[in-house]
Design an enzyme around this catalytic site. Sequence first.
Site, PDB file in Angstrom:
ATOM      1  N   ASP A   1     -27.446  17.862 -22.809  1.00  9.70           N
ATOM      2  CA  ASP A   1     -26.834  16.669 -22.215  1.00  9.70           C
ATOM      3  C   ASP A   1     -26.444  16.988 -20.762  1.00  9.70           C
ATOM      4  O   ASP A   1     -25.914  18.061 -20.470  1.00  9.70           O
ATOM      5  CB  ASP A   1     -25.597  16.281 -23.034  1.00  9.70           C
ATOM      6  CG  ASP A   1     -25.094  14.892 -22.717  1.00  9.70           C
ATOM      7  OD1 ASP A   1     -25.117  14.032 -23.609  1.00  9.70           O
ATOM      8  OD2 ASP A   1     -24.659  14.661 -21.557  1.00  9.70           O
TER       9      ASP A   1
ATOM     10  N   ASN B   1     -23.892   7.338 -31.633  1.00 13.22           N
ATOM     11  CA  ASN B   1     -23.296   6.046 -31.267  1.00 13.22           C
ATOM     12  C   ASN B   1     -24.315   4.917 -31.357  1.00 13.22           C
ATOM     13  O   ASN B   1     -25.452   5.074 -30.913  1.00 13.22           O
ATOM     14  CB  ASN B   1     -22.763   6.130 -29.840  1.00 13.22           C
ATOM     15  CG  ASN B   1     -21.707   7.206 -29.670  1.00 13.22           C
ATOM     16  OD1 ASN B   1     -20.907   7.447 -30.575  1.00 13.22           O
ATOM     17  ND2 ASN B   1     -21.695   7.882 -28.531  1.00 13.22           N
TER      18      ASN B   1
ATOM     19  N   GLN C   1     -22.309   3.592 -27.167  1.00 17.07           N
ATOM     20  CA  GLN C   1     -23.711   3.892 -26.838  1.00 17.07           C
ATOM     21  C   GLN C   1     -24.017   3.441 -25.419  1.00 17.07           C
ATOM     22  O   GLN C   1     -23.795   2.280 -25.076  1.00 17.07           O
ATOM     23  CB  GLN C   1     -24.665   3.199 -27.828  1.00 17.07           C
ATOM     24  CG  GLN C   1     -26.123   3.589 -27.602  1.00 17.07           C
ATOM     25  CD  GLN C   1     -27.087   2.978 -28.626  1.00 17.07           C
ATOM     26  OE1 GLN C   1     -26.730   2.064 -29.361  1.00 17.07           O
ATOM     27  NE2 GLN C   1     -28.307   3.475 -28.655  1.00 17.07           N
TER      28      GLN C   1
ATOM     29  N   HIS D   1     -30.305   8.565 -30.326  1.00 12.57           N
ATOM     30  CA  HIS D   1     -30.130  10.000 -30.080  1.00 12.57           C
ATOM     31  C   HIS D   1     -28.950  10.506 -30.876  1.00 12.57           C
ATOM     32  O   HIS D   1     -28.006   9.775 -31.161  1.00 12.57           O
ATOM     33  CB  HIS D   1     -29.954  10.295 -28.583  1.00 12.57           C
ATOM     34  CG  HIS D   1     -28.882   9.480 -27.937  1.00 12.57           C
ATOM     35  ND1 HIS D   1     -29.064   8.161 -27.564  1.00 12.57           N
ATOM     36  CD2 HIS D   1     -27.609   9.786 -27.611  1.00 12.57           C
ATOM     37  CE1 HIS D   1     -27.941   7.699 -27.017  1.00 12.57           C
ATOM     38  NE2 HIS D   1     -27.050   8.661 -27.052  1.00 12.57           N
TER      39      HIS D   1
ATOM     40  N   HIS E   1     -26.095  13.436 -30.983  1.00  7.28           N
ATOM     41  CA  HIS E   1     -25.392  14.458 -30.203  1.00  7.28           C
ATOM     42  C   HIS E   1     -25.053  15.647 -31.097  1.00  7.28           C
ATOM     43  O   HIS E   1     -24.543  15.463 -32.214  1.00  7.28           O
ATOM     44  CB  HIS E   1     -24.048  13.913 -29.690  1.00  7.28           C
ATOM     45  CG  HIS E   1     -24.142  12.804 -28.694  1.00  7.28           C
ATOM     46  ND1 HIS E   1     -24.008  13.005 -27.336  1.00  7.28           N
ATOM     47  CD2 HIS E   1     -24.318  11.470 -28.840  1.00  7.28           C
ATOM     48  CE1 HIS E   1     -24.093  11.845 -26.695  1.00  7.28           C
ATOM     49  NE2 HIS E   1     -24.287  10.889 -27.596  1.00  7.28           N
TER      50      HIS E   1
HETATM   51  P1  AMP Z   1     -24.395   7.767 -25.687  1.00  5.60           P
HETATM   52  O1  AMP Z   1     -23.107   7.464 -24.985  1.00  5.60           O
HETATM   53  O2  AMP Z   1     -24.216   8.155 -27.134  1.00  5.60           O
HETATM   54  O3  AMP Z   1     -25.444   6.704 -25.469  1.00  5.60           O
HETATM   55  O4  AMP Z   1     -24.905   9.107 -25.020  1.00  5.60           O
HETATM   56  C1  AMP Z   1     -25.688   9.159 -23.898  1.00  5.60           C
HETATM   57  C2  AMP Z   1     -25.626  10.592 -23.426  1.00  5.60           C
HETATM   58  O5  AMP Z   1     -26.766  10.849 -22.645  1.00  5.60           O
HETATM   59  C3  AMP Z   1     -24.403  10.924 -22.565  1.00  5.60           C
HETATM   60  O6  AMP Z   1     -23.705  12.012 -23.165  1.00  5.60           O
HETATM   61  C4  AMP Z   1     -24.992  11.298 -21.216  1.00  5.60           C
HETATM   62  O7  AMP Z   1     -24.305  12.364 -20.610  1.00  5.60           O
HETATM   63  C5  AMP Z   1     -26.400  11.687 -21.583  1.00  5.60           C
HETATM   64  N1  AMP Z   1     -27.425  11.469 -20.582  1.00  5.60           N
HETATM   65  C6  AMP Z   1     -27.652  10.347 -19.860  1.00  5.60           C
HETATM   66  N2  AMP Z   1     -28.731  10.498 -19.062  1.00  5.60           N
HETATM   67  C7  AMP Z   1     -29.184  11.759 -19.294  1.00  5.60           C
HETATM   68  C8  AMP Z   1     -30.282  12.518 -18.785  1.00  5.60           C
HETATM   69  N3  AMP Z   1     -31.094  12.025 -17.858  1.00  5.60           N
HETATM   70  N4  AMP Z   1     -30.440  13.776 -19.260  1.00  5.60           N
HETATM   71  C9  AMP Z   1     -29.613  14.286 -20.177  1.00  5.60           C
HETATM   72  N5  AMP Z   1     -28.576  13.618 -20.719  1.00  5.60           N
HETATM   73  C10 AMP Z   1     -28.355  12.384 -20.263  1.00  5.60           C
END
Ligand code: AMP
Length: 136
Positions: A32, A88, A95, A101, A103
């Site tokens: 992440d 999420n 989300q 995805h 985590h």
């Molecule tokens: P969510 O809030 O469950 O949708 O999680 C999205 C996650 O993706 C967050 O923890 C962000 O830090 C992560 N994220 C967003 N863009 C990227 C990216 N380009 N590469 C890696 N992680 C990312």
Amino acid sequence: MKKQDCIFCKIAAGEIPSKTLYEDEKFRVILDLGPATRGHALILPKEHSADLYVLPEETAGEAMKLAKKMALLLRDKLHCEGLNLVQNNGEVAGQTVSHFHLHLIPRYSDDGQKINWIPSSPTQEELEAVRKEIAE
Ligand code: AMP
Ligand code: ZN
């Protein structure tokens, strides 16, 4: 959102570089970009599904198997003391990227993170009403 505009589709396909920890035919596991803790990883299916509601059942099962494998790897390599699995669905649930995805958040006794909720105190009747609404 269209699949071709989806950032996680592009990352999963290798069209956008990422810190990849693992890859196979169906999944890519990346670090992440804004990690909650050291080693915070995301399991991304290569096939686009917006969230758990539309994720194919088979992929859901495979994602959980991969989560176990990655959990063991993270523990082995980073010596974390625990792990949170977080997933999420929907803006209201936090989300931010509409591509399913999972985590994997390694936990350390001194990590200063809070990934918990505020518990409430329903009565037995209130619990039973919810149970009925869901299960009957
Ligand atoms: P969510 O809030 O469950 O949708 O999680 C999205 C996650 O993706 C967050 O923890 C962000 O830090 C992560 N994220 C967003 N863009 C990227 C990216 N380009 N590469 C890696 N992680 C990312
Ligand atoms: Zn996608």
